[in-house]
Scaffold this motif. Structure first.
Motif, PDB file in Angstrom:
ATOM      1  N   UNK A  99      13.186   3.473  18.884  1.00  0.00           N
ATOM      2  CA  UNK A  99      12.506   4.040  20.044  1.00  0.00           C
ATOM      3  C   UNK A  99      11.804   5.359  19.712  1.00  0.00           C
ATOM      4  N   UNK A 100      12.157   5.915  18.565  1.00  0.00           N
ATOM      5  CA  UNK A 100      11.532   7.170  18.136  1.00  0.00           C
ATOM      6  C   UNK A 100      10.030   6.950  17.921  1.00  0.00           C
ATOM      7  N   UNK A 101       9.226   7.965  18.206  1.00  0.00           N
ATOM      8  CA  UNK A 101       7.791   7.801  17.959  1.00  0.00           C
ATOM      9  C   UNK A 101       7.295   8.838  16.948  1.00  0.00           C
ATOM     10  N   UNK A 102       6.264   8.451  16.233  1.00  0.00           N
ATOM     11  CA  UNK A 102       5.686   9.299  15.179  1.00  0.00           C
ATOM     12  C   UNK A 102       4.186   9.369  15.432  1.00  0.00           C
ATOM     13  N   UNK A 103       3.662  10.581  15.609  1.00  0.00           N
ATOM     14  CA  UNK A 103       2.219  10.742  15.835  1.00  0.00           C
ATOM     15  C   UNK A 103       1.489  10.774  14.494  1.00  0.00           C
ATOM     16  N   UNK A 104       0.262  10.308  14.493  1.00  0.00           N
ATOM     17  CA  UNK A 104      -0.519  10.308  13.243  1.00  0.00           C
ATOM     18  C   UNK A 104      -2.013  10.393  13.552  1.00  0.00           C
ATOM     19  N   UNK A 105      -2.777  10.782  12.550  1.00  0.00           N
ATOM     20  CA  UNK A 105      -4.238  10.649  12.590  1.00  0.00           C
ATOM     21  C   UNK A 105      -4.675   9.520  11.659  1.00  0.00           C
ATOM     22  N   UNK A 106      -3.902   9.338  10.584  1.00  0.00           N
ATOM     23  CA  UNK A 106      -4.195   8.266   9.624  1.00  0.00           C
ATOM     24  C   UNK A 106      -2.910   7.587   9.205  1.00  0.00           C
ATOM     25  N   UNK A 107      -3.026   6.304   8.831  1.00  0.00           N
ATOM     26  CA  UNK A 107      -1.839   5.526   8.467  1.00  0.00           C
ATOM     27  C   UNK A 107      -2.062   4.768   7.167  1.00  0.00           C
ATOM     28  N   UNK A 108      -1.041   4.770   6.331  1.00  0.00           N
ATOM     29  CA  UNK A 108      -1.037   3.842   5.200  1.00  0.00           C
ATOM     30  C   UNK A 108       0.047   2.787   5.451  1.00  0.00           C
ATOM     31  N   UNK A 109      -0.357   1.522   5.417  1.00  0.00           N
ATOM     32  CA  UNK A 109       0.593   0.411   5.593  1.00  0.00           C
ATOM     33  C   UNK A 109       1.058  -0.035   4.210  1.00  0.00           C
ATOM     34  N   UNK A 110       2.361   0.042   3.986  1.00  0.00           N
ATOM     35  CA  UNK A 110       2.920  -0.359   2.679  1.00  0.00           C
ATOM     36  C   UNK A 110       4.250  -1.075   2.915  1.00  0.00           C
ATOM     37  N   UNK A 111       4.221  -2.038   3.838  1.00  0.00           N
ATOM     38  CA  UNK A 111       5.475  -2.690   4.241  1.00  0.00           C
ATOM     39  C   UNK A 111       5.821  -3.903   3.377  1.00  0.00           C
ATOM     40  N   UNK A 112       5.034  -4.160   2.349  1.00  0.00           N
ATOM     41  CA  UNK A 112       5.440  -5.147   1.347  1.00  0.00           C
ATOM     42  C   UNK A 112       5.578  -6.557   1.900  1.00  0.00           C
ATOM     43  N   UNK A 113       6.594  -7.234   1.415  1.00  0.00           N
ATOM     44  CA  UNK A 113       6.779  -8.645   1.765  1.00  0.00           C
ATOM     45  C   UNK A 113       8.267  -8.903   1.965  1.00  0.00           C
ATOM     46  N   UNK A 114       8.543  -9.934   2.730  1.00  0.00           N
ATOM     47  CA  UNK A 114       9.944 -10.299   3.004  1.00  0.00           C
ATOM     48  C   UNK A 114      10.172 -11.733   2.546  1.00  0.00           C
ATOM     49  N   UNK A 115      11.400 -12.041   2.194  1.00  0.00           N
ATOM     50  CA  UNK A 115      11.675 -13.380   1.645  1.00  0.00           C
ATOM     51  C   UNK A 115      11.379 -14.475   2.660  1.00  0.00           C
ATOM     52  N   UNK A 116      10.886 -15.576   2.150  1.00  0.00           N
ATOM     53  CA  UNK A 116      10.682 -16.769   2.983  1.00  0.00           C
ATOM     54  C   UNK A 116      12.025 -17.479   3.094  1.00  0.00           C
ATOM     55  N   UNK A 117      12.363 -17.883   4.303  1.00  0.00           N
ATOM     56  CA  UNK A 117      13.683 -18.498   4.511  1.00  0.00           C
ATOM     57  C   UNK A 117      13.617 -20.013   4.382  1.00  0.00           C
ATOM     58  N   UNK A 118      14.703 -20.554   3.863  1.00  0.00           N
ATOM     59  CA  UNK A 118      14.827 -22.005   3.738  1.00  0.00           C
ATOM     60  C   UNK A 118      15.098 -22.567   5.117  1.00  0.00           C
ATOM     61  N   UNK A 119      14.357 -23.608   5.478  1.00  0.00           N
ATOM     62  CA  UNK A 119      14.594 -24.219   6.787  1.00  0.00           C
ATOM     63  C   UNK A 119      15.067 -25.644   6.567  1.00  0.00           C
ATOM     64  N   UNK A 120      16.375 -25.816   6.621  1.00  0.00           N
ATOM     65  CA  UNK A 120      16.949 -27.160   6.518  1.00  0.00           C
ATOM     66  C   UNK A 120      18.355 -27.083   7.102  1.00  0.00           C
ATOM     67  N   UNK A 121      18.973 -28.205   7.436  1.00  0.00           N
ATOM     68  CA  UNK A 121      20.338 -28.141   7.948  1.00  0.00           C
ATOM     69  C   UNK A 121      21.243 -27.423   6.953  1.00  0.00           C
ATOM     70  N   UNK A 122      22.089 -26.555   7.446  1.00  0.00           N
ATOM     71  CA  UNK A 122      23.049 -25.851   6.591  1.00  0.00           C
ATOM     72  C   UNK A 122      22.509 -24.591   5.953  1.00  0.00           C
ATOM     73  N   UNK A 123      21.255 -24.251   6.256  1.00  0.00           N
ATOM     74  CA  UNK A 123      20.652 -23.079   5.587  1.00  0.00           C
ATOM     75  C   UNK A 123      21.337 -21.777   5.979  1.00  0.00           C
ATOM     76  N   UNK A 124      22.117 -21.798   7.061  1.00  0.00           N
ATOM     77  CA  UNK A 124      22.785 -20.556   7.479  1.00  0.00           C
ATOM     78  C   UNK A 124      24.263 -20.520   7.067  1.00  0.00           C
TER      79      UNK A 124
END
Ligand SMILES: Cc1cc2nc3c(=O)[nH]c(=O)nc-3n(C[C@H](O)[C@H](O)[C@H](O)COP(=O)(O)OP(=O)(O)OC[C@H]3O[C@@H](n4cnc5c(N)ncnc54)[C@H](O)[C@@H]3O)c2cc1C
Length: 396
Positions: A99-124
Motif C-alpha cells: 500500500x506504500x506509494x513512491x513518487x517519481x518523475x522517471x522510472x526504470x522497469x527491471x522486473x525480470x522474468x518469473x518461472x513458467x509453471x507446469x500445468x498438469x494434474x499433480x503439479x502442486x
C-alpha cells in the motif's frame, strides 16, 4: 556529462541485476536527485543468479559468495520485499503491494522474468520445485542431501545445469523434454546433440520427445506419468520450462506490453513518457538486427540497464545495439555463444572428439553466430570480430 533531464525523483523497479546496474549508472551519469529502488526479494545487494545453478548448488560456494558487488555509492532508498503492484503514470506514483506509494518523475522497469509453471494434474504436490532465486537453490541443496530420485522437466539451460550438478553429487536424474533435440534452437543441432550425449555419458536418463501427463502421489510426489504412458519414479520434480516477463503489475498503466515491455531502440517504453526498461523484462528494437528482441541473459541485463539509465536521463545517442551473448557450464563443458543462429553450422576449429570446438553459424557466406565449447580465447577473438562486423552494418 549528459544533457540531463530535469528529474527530481527516479524509481527503479526490480532490485536484481538490471535494477542494480541501472541504478549505479544513473549515479555515475550524474543524477543527483532522489533514487528509490523497489524490490520483490529481500536480498540486497542482490544474489547473482548464474552461480545458483552451478557453484552454490554444488555447495562449492556459500550463498554470500554469489552476492553482487556494488560498484557505486547509490545513496538510494531501498525498499525490499514489497513488489510494485501498480504504475500510475498520471499521478507519477508507484503503488507497492503493502500500500506504500513512491513518487517519481522517471522510472526504470527491471522486473525480470518469473518461472513458467507446469500445468498438469499433480503439479502442486509437495516435492515439485522451481529454480530461479536463492531460496529455490537452498531448498534444492537441502533436498539433495537426502539423495532423492530427481526428475527434471525441461532440458534447457537451467534444467541441464541442474542435471550436471546433481550427477556430480551422485544423485539419480531423469530429464524429460518435449523436444526431440533440446537446446537445438539456442545451440544448433551439432552442439545440442553433443551436450545431450554428455548428459547420457554422465548417467542422466534422458527422455526426449515426450511430455508430462501428470505428477502422481498422495501429498508428496511419487512418480511422473509421461504422455507416452510410461511412469518415472521421483521424490523431487524440478520444473525448468522457461520464464515469462514479469509485467503483471503494469497492466492498465499504458505501458505497451507484448513479449515483455515493448521498447523503442532507446529502451524507452512505448505508449508512455519517462519510462525505460532493461534486462529480461524488456523487448526492444535492436538496431544491430533491425528487429525486436528480448534477451534472457546476464550480459544483456548489465549492458542494457546501463544504456537505459542514460537514455532515461537524456539523449542516449544511437540506439542500444547488442549482439546477444551467453555462457553455460555443464559437467566439464564451458559453453559460450555470441550472435544469432543461422541456417548452417560449421566447425571452425577443434573437434567434438577432443571436447574443444568452435562452431560458426552462417546465413549464406555471412557468419551470424559463434559457439564454443572449452575454448575461451578463440571464442573471444571470434566474438569480437562478429560484433565488429554486426555493428559496422546495422540493419535498417
Ligand atoms: C539459475 C540461473 C542461472 C543462470 N545462468 C546464466 C548463465 O550461466 N549465463 C547467462 O548469460 N545467464 C544466466 N542466467 C540468466 C541471468 O541471470 C538473467 O538474464 C538475469 O538475472 C536478468 O536480470 P534482470 O535483473 O533483468 O532480471 P531478474 O534477475 O529476474 O531480476 C528481476 C527482479 O525484479 C523483481 N521483481 C519482479 N516483479 C517485481 C515487482 N512487481 N516489483 C518489484 N520487483 C519485482 C524480481 O523478484 C527480481 O528480483 C541465469 C538465470 C538463472 C535463474
Amino acid at each position: 556529462m549528459l544533457q540531463m533531464r530535469d528529474f527530481e525523483r527516479i524509481a527503479v523497479v526490480g532490485a536484481s541485476l538490471a535494477g542494480l546496474r541501472g541504478a549505479e549508472e544513473l549515479r555515475r551519469a550524474g543524477f543527483g536527485g532522489e533514487l528509490t529502488l523497489v524490490g520483490a526479494e529481500s536480498h540486497f545487494p542482490p544474489i547473482d543468479r548464474p552461480p545458483l545453478s552451478k557453484e552454490v548448488l554444488a555447495s562449492q560456494w556459500r550463498l554470500e559468495d554469489a552476492r553482487l558487488r556494488l560498484f557505486e555509492e547509490l545513496n538510494a532508498t531501498t525498499i525490499l520485499d514489497d513488489p510494485a503492484a501498480e504504475l500510475d503514470l498520471a499521478r507519477r506514483t508507484l503503488i507497492l503491494t503493502s500500500g506504500r506509494s513512491v513518487r517519481f518523475d522517471g522510472v526504470m522497469i527491471a522486473t525480470g522474468a518469473a518461472v513458467r509453471h507446469l500445468r498438469c494434474p499433480g503439479a502442486d504436490l509437495s516435492g515439485v520445485m522451481y529454480f530461479r532465486g536463492p531460496e529455490d537453490c537452498l531448498a534444492l541443496v537441502a533436498r539433495l542431501a537426502e539423495g532423492p530420485r530427481i526428475v527434471i522437466v525441461g532440458a534447457g539451460f537451467i534444467g541441464s545445469e541442474i542435471a550436471a550438478v546433481c550427477r556430480g553429487r551422485g544423485v539419480a536424474v531423469t530429464m524429460i523434454d518435449a523436444a526431440s533435440l533440446p537446446l537445438e534452437p539456442q545451440l544448433g543441432s551439432d552442439i545440442a546433440s553433443y551436450v545431450m550425449q554428455q548428459h547420457r555419458r554422465h548417467g542422466v536418463e534422458l527422455r526426449t520427445g515426450v511430455g508430462v501427463q501428470a505428477i502422481e502421489g498422495d501429498t508428496r510426489v511419487r512418480q511422473v506419468r509421461l504422455t507416452d504412458g510410461e511412469t518415472v519414479p521421483a521424490d523431487v520434480v524440478i520444473v525448468g520450462i522457461g520464464v515469462t516477463p514479469a509485467t503483471g503489475w503494469l497492466k492498465g498503466s499504458g505501458v505497451a506490453l507484448d513479449d515483455g515491455v515493448s521498447c523503442d531502440q532507446h529502451c524507452r517504453a512505448l505508449g508512455v513518457d519517462d519510462v525505460v526498461a532493461a534486462g529480461d523484462v524488456a523487448s526492444w528494437l535492436n538496431p544491430a538486427y533491425g528487429r525486436t528482441m528480448r534477451v534472457e541473459h546476464w550480459t544483456n541485463a548489465v549492458e542494457q540497464a546501463e544504456y537505459a539509465a542514460r537514455s532515461l536521463l537524456g539523449d542516449p545517442g544511437p540506439g542500444y545495439s547488442s549482439v546477444p551473448f551467453f555462457w553455460s557450464d555443464q559437467y566439464d563443458m564451458h559453453l559460450q555463444s555470441a550472435g544469432i543462429r543461422g541456417e548452417v553450422d560449421e566447425i571452425a576449429d577443434g573437434s567434438f572428439d577432443t571436447g574443444k570446438v568452435v562452431v560458426e553459424s552462417r546465413i549464406g557466406d555471412e557468419v551470424v553466430g559463434v559457439l564454443a565449447i572449452n575454448w575461451r580465447g578463440r571464442f573471444q577473438r571470434l566474438r569480437r570480430a562478429l560484433t565488429s562486423a554486426v555493428m559496422a552494418s546495422p540493419r535498417p
